[in-house]
Design an enzyme around this catalytic site. Structure first.
Site, PDB file in Angstrom:
ATOM      1  CE1 TYR A 117      36.279  33.939  38.395  1.00  0.00           C
ATOM      2  CE2 TYR A 117      36.958  33.871  40.681  1.00  0.00           C
ATOM      3  CZ  TYR A 117      36.886  34.534  39.474  1.00  0.00           C
ATOM      4  OH  TYR A 117      37.427  35.792  39.348  1.00  0.00           O
ATOM      5  NE  ARG A 131      39.171  33.091  47.325  1.00  0.00           N
ATOM      6  CZ  ARG A 131      39.740  34.141  47.907  1.00  0.00           C
ATOM      7  NH1 ARG A 131      40.512  33.947  48.969  1.00  0.00           N
ATOM      8  NH2 ARG A 131      39.568  35.361  47.441  1.00  0.00           N
ATOM      9  N   GLY A 156      46.279  39.431  51.455  1.00  0.00           N
ATOM     10  CA  GLY A 156      46.381  39.375  50.011  1.00  0.00           C
ATOM     11  C   GLY A 156      47.046  40.599  49.423  1.00  0.00           C
ATOM     12  CD  GLN A 203      42.376  30.773  44.853  1.00  0.00           C
ATOM     13  OE1 GLN A 203      42.417  31.424  43.828  1.00  0.00           O
ATOM     14  NE2 GLN A 203      42.195  31.317  46.048  1.00  0.00           N
TER      15      GLN A 203
END
Length: 311
Positions: free
Chosen positions: A136, A183, A273, A54
């Protein structure tokens, strides 16, 4: 043991020294890092699994105390993220005002994502997930709370999604679109993101662009199970209908809900997760109905094996 998940997606891995905003997060831009990830990839493959890195550039969500020498906190606009950031050397510190990225900075960041993608393949990883969620760098371009540019990288829907599309297109040219997922977190509020009136239009337009590139999957972040605002069900259904690749569901799933949503064709895969952190044998437990060990959030993102390997 976790390799029996089928597809493992790593924690956020920075493609750039500038993207190492948190303390101690991994990178994928140096020869030593490539070799480190090669060991991980080999272990996963020997156990029959597949693994994507990722790629996560933290952008404004960082602090100079966490960055290596010569790196800097960059973002679309000179707008500080709200709140504070942990640093190992100075404890909690307010998020600094980032430097607004120049055209040269943007070109360099795109090139860093491409090199990170190449490095992932060189390390033997099976592909990459572009982290365009959770506030981000890629998400910072998408969201008006962090992007107040007036040039071709901000303002309109087309301009705000340009960075995400250019990163995806360039990485696909480098390693193949079939090795790439993305994502996203529409309606997410983490790291100061805020929804706006054009959010649905932006993400549906983004799906059109990703279809043209041919990305393997889209991974929708839904943290409503953790108290975050719900992702618009209308938008999730719209993305499901519009995107031609695979659709990964996530957010507070258990076996019953996962099977129900897969049976209803709301998605093609389900991501787990937090349960996987405390249950390396999660797949076996889900198959047998065994009780799950509960994860300890106090051990998340901390050094050492506690909370991850001390099960």
């Amino acid at each position: 043991m976790r390799a029996d998940a089928g597809l493992l997606i790593t924690e956020g891995v920075s493609p750039s020294p500038n993207g190492l905003g948190y303390a101690r997060i991994p990178g994928l831009f140096s020869p030593a890092q490539i070799e480190g990830w090669r060991a991980v990839a080999n272990a996963v493959h020997q156990s029959g699994g597949r693994i994507f890195a990722q790629l996560m550039h933290t952008g404004r969500v960082g602090h100079a105390a966490n960055l290596p020498a010569g790196a800097q906190v960059l973002a679309p606009s000179a707008l500080a993220a709200p709140g504070e950031m942990w640093t190992d050397s100075q404890g909690m510190q307010p998020h600094p005002v980032p430097a607004a990225m120049s055209e040269a900075d943007i070109a360099a960041a795109i090139a860093e994502f491409v090199q990170g993608a190449k490095n992932a393949v060189a390390a033997g990883l099976d592909g990459i997930e572009l982290h365009a969620a959770n506030g981000y760098l890629i998400d910072q371009f998408l969201n008006t709370a962090s992007n107040q540019r007036t040039d071709r990288w901000g303002g309109s829907v087309e301009n705000r999604l340009r960075f995400a599309v250019e990163v995806a297109r360039a990485c696909a040219a480098a390693i193949g679109a079939e090795r790439i997922g993305m994502r996203v977190s529409p309606y997410g509020v983490f790291n100061g993101m805020l929804p706006d009136a054009e959010m649905d239009a932006l993400y549906l337009r983004l799906m059109e662009e990703l279809n043209a590139i041919g990305l393997a999957y889209i991974h929708i972040v839904d943290h409503s199970a953790m108290g975050a605002p719900e992702v618009s069900p209308v938008l999730k259904a719209g993305i499901r209908a519009a995107f031609k690749g695979r659709y990964i569901l996530s957010g507070g799933y258990d076996t019953a809900r996962a099977n129900a949503d897969l049976d209803a064709e709301r998605g093609d895969l389900v991501a787990f997760g937090r349960p996987f952190i405390a249950n390396p044998d999660l797949v076996q437990k889900l198959q047998t109905g065994a009780a799950l060990a509960q994860p300890d959030p106090n051990t998340f993102y901390t050094p050492g094996e506690q909370g991850y390997l001390d099960y």
